[in-house]
Design a protein around this motif. Sequence first.
Motif, PDB file in Angstrom:
ATOM      1  N   ARG A   1    -131.296 -11.826  36.525  1.00 47.32           N
ATOM      2  CA  ARG A   1    -131.173 -11.753  35.116  1.00 47.32           C
ATOM      3  C   ARG A   1    -130.795 -10.536  34.513  1.00 47.32           C
ATOM      4  O   ARG A   1    -130.828  -9.456  35.230  1.00 47.32           O
ATOM      5  CB  ARG A   1    -132.795 -11.885  34.761  1.00 47.32           C
ATOM      6  CG  ARG A   1    -133.734 -10.638  35.042  1.00 47.32           C
ATOM      7  CD  ARG A   1    -135.220 -10.917  34.338  1.00 47.32           C
ATOM      8  NE  ARG A   1    -136.056  -9.762  34.964  1.00 47.32           N
ATOM      9  CZ  ARG A   1    -137.200  -9.762  34.622  1.00 47.32           C
ATOM     10  NH1 ARG A   1    -137.745 -10.782  34.584  1.00 47.32           N
ATOM     11  NH2 ARG A   1    -137.889  -8.560  35.409  1.00 47.32           N
ATOM     12  N   PRO A   2    -129.940 -10.590  33.307  1.00 46.20           N
ATOM     13  CA  PRO A   2    -129.284  -9.120  32.972  1.00 46.20           C
ATOM     14  C   PRO A   2    -130.268  -8.168  32.491  1.00 46.20           C
ATOM     15  O   PRO A   2    -131.341  -8.562  32.158  1.00 46.20           O
ATOM     16  CB  PRO A   2    -128.247  -9.746  31.898  1.00 46.20           C
ATOM     17  CG  PRO A   2    -128.986 -11.043  31.335  1.00 46.20           C
ATOM     18  CD  PRO A   2    -129.475 -11.748  32.734  1.00 46.20           C
TER      19      PRO A   2
ATOM     20  N   THR B   1    -122.083  -8.447  35.254  1.00 50.34           N
ATOM     21  CA  THR B   1    -122.624  -9.615  34.323  1.00 50.34           C
ATOM     22  C   THR B   1    -121.508 -10.078  33.982  1.00 50.34           C
ATOM     23  O   THR B   1    -120.432  -9.639  33.142  1.00 50.34           O
ATOM     24  CB  THR B   1    -123.503  -8.763  33.165  1.00 50.34           C
ATOM     25  OG1 THR B   1    -124.311  -7.800  33.721  1.00 50.34           O
ATOM     26  CG2 THR B   1    -123.981  -9.898  32.282  1.00 50.34           C
TER      27      THR B   1
ATOM     28  N   ARG C   1    -121.038 -14.574  31.763  1.00 60.04           N
ATOM     29  CA  ARG C   1    -121.526 -15.479  31.208  1.00 60.04           C
ATOM     30  C   ARG C   1    -121.801 -16.857  32.216  1.00 60.04           C
ATOM     31  O   ARG C   1    -121.089 -16.907  33.212  1.00 60.04           O
ATOM     32  CB  ARG C   1    -120.454 -15.928  30.023  1.00 60.04           C
ATOM     33  CG  ARG C   1    -121.039 -16.368  28.783  1.00 60.04           C
ATOM     34  CD  ARG C   1    -120.223 -16.249  27.802  1.00 60.04           C
ATOM     35  NE  ARG C   1    -120.527 -17.036  26.728  1.00 60.04           N
ATOM     36  CZ  ARG C   1    -121.695 -16.818  25.972  1.00 60.04           C
ATOM     37  NH1 ARG C   1    -122.278 -15.775  26.326  1.00 60.04           N
ATOM     38  NH2 ARG C   1    -121.968 -17.257  24.922  1.00 60.04           N
TER      39      ARG C   1
ATOM     40  N   TYR D   1    -131.295 -18.289  29.905  1.00 63.14           N
ATOM     41  CA  TYR D   1    -130.354 -17.139  30.148  1.00 63.14           C
ATOM     42  C   TYR D   1    -129.115 -17.863  29.733  1.00 63.14           C
ATOM     43  O   TYR D   1    -128.768 -18.863  30.206  1.00 63.14           O
ATOM     44  CB  TYR D   1    -130.501 -16.818  31.591  1.00 63.14           C
ATOM     45  CG  TYR D   1    -131.778 -16.110  31.922  1.00 63.14           C
ATOM     46  CD1 TYR D   1    -132.014 -14.909  31.546  1.00 63.14           C
ATOM     47  CD2 TYR D   1    -132.721 -16.905  32.544  1.00 63.14           C
ATOM     48  CE1 TYR D   1    -133.191 -14.487  31.824  1.00 63.14           C
ATOM     49  CE2 TYR D   1    -134.075 -16.273  32.890  1.00 63.14           C
ATOM     50  CZ  TYR D   1    -134.093 -14.975  32.584  1.00 63.14           C
ATOM     51  OH  TYR D   1    -135.330 -14.421  32.991  1.00 63.14           O
TER      52      TYR D   1
ATOM     53  N   GLU E   1    -126.326 -15.143  30.372  1.00 59.79           N
ATOM     54  CA  GLU E   1    -125.487 -14.406  31.185  1.00 59.79           C
ATOM     55  C   GLU E   1    -126.563 -14.249  32.530  1.00 59.79           C
ATOM     56  O   GLU E   1    -127.702 -14.229  32.372  1.00 59.79           O
ATOM     57  CB  GLU E   1    -125.278 -12.988  30.282  1.00 59.79           C
ATOM     58  CG  GLU E   1    -124.442 -13.338  29.519  1.00 59.79           C
ATOM     59  CD  GLU E   1    -124.029 -11.671  28.519  1.00 59.79           C
ATOM     60  OE1 GLU E   1    -125.045 -10.805  28.736  1.00 59.79           O
ATOM     61  OE2 GLU E   1    -123.128 -11.570  27.851  1.00 59.79           O
ATOM     62  N   GLY E   2    -125.666 -13.601  33.418  1.00 59.29           N
ATOM     63  CA  GLY E   2    -126.402 -13.016  34.873  1.00 59.29           C
ATOM     64  C   GLY E   2    -125.539 -12.060  35.374  1.00 59.29           C
ATOM     65  O   GLY E   2    -124.590 -12.008  35.354  1.00 59.29           O
ATOM     66  N   HIS E   3    -126.287 -11.249  36.245  1.00 61.18           N
ATOM     67  CA  HIS E   3    -125.781 -10.179  37.077  1.00 61.18           C
ATOM     68  C   HIS E   3    -125.322 -10.849  38.470  1.00 61.18           C
ATOM     69  O   HIS E   3    -126.577 -11.146  38.890  1.00 61.18           O
ATOM     70  CB  HIS E   3    -126.715  -9.111  37.095  1.00 61.18           C
ATOM     71  CG  HIS E   3    -125.918  -7.852  37.631  1.00 61.18           C
ATOM     72  ND1 HIS E   3    -125.562  -6.641  36.887  1.00 61.18           N
ATOM     73  CD2 HIS E   3    -125.629  -7.508  38.848  1.00 61.18           C
ATOM     74  CE1 HIS E   3    -125.065  -5.854  37.409  1.00 61.18           C
ATOM     75  NE2 HIS E   3    -124.743  -6.138  38.696  1.00 61.18           N
TER      76      HIS E   3
END
Length: 121
Positions: free
Chosen positions: A10-11, A43, A45, A57, A59-61
């Motif tokens: 999770r960002p 990060t 999209r 979510y 976006e994510g890292h």
Amino acid sequence: MLYELIAIVRPGSVQEVREIARTAGLQVLRSGGVIRGYTNWGTFRLPRPTTKHQARYTEGHHFIMRFDASAPAQAAVQRTLGLDPRMIRFSIIKLGNKLEEIRDVPGTVEWNQNQRLTDAI
């Protein structure tokens, strides 16, 4: 056997990403495995919105970890990451199990910036 972990966290805090990567790495090391390398992609999209643990979510890292370990060690890493609520998605891929297949595989995975979206179409 050589494995590649592709994880989406999770960002937010980079500290969370480090903690998750460290937990997975320590689990590999404790079982007698070897970490070949980590790559932090940052990060991005997500291809489509994802719901995980009642949160949505977009976006994510992303980070990648390449490691040599036994099959039970890989399963333990997978079980641990599956229980972590900070993880959005992850995948562990087996890259090979014979020395001839894996000896030239580097530890880091570079982002391919040579190909543009318009070139791929």
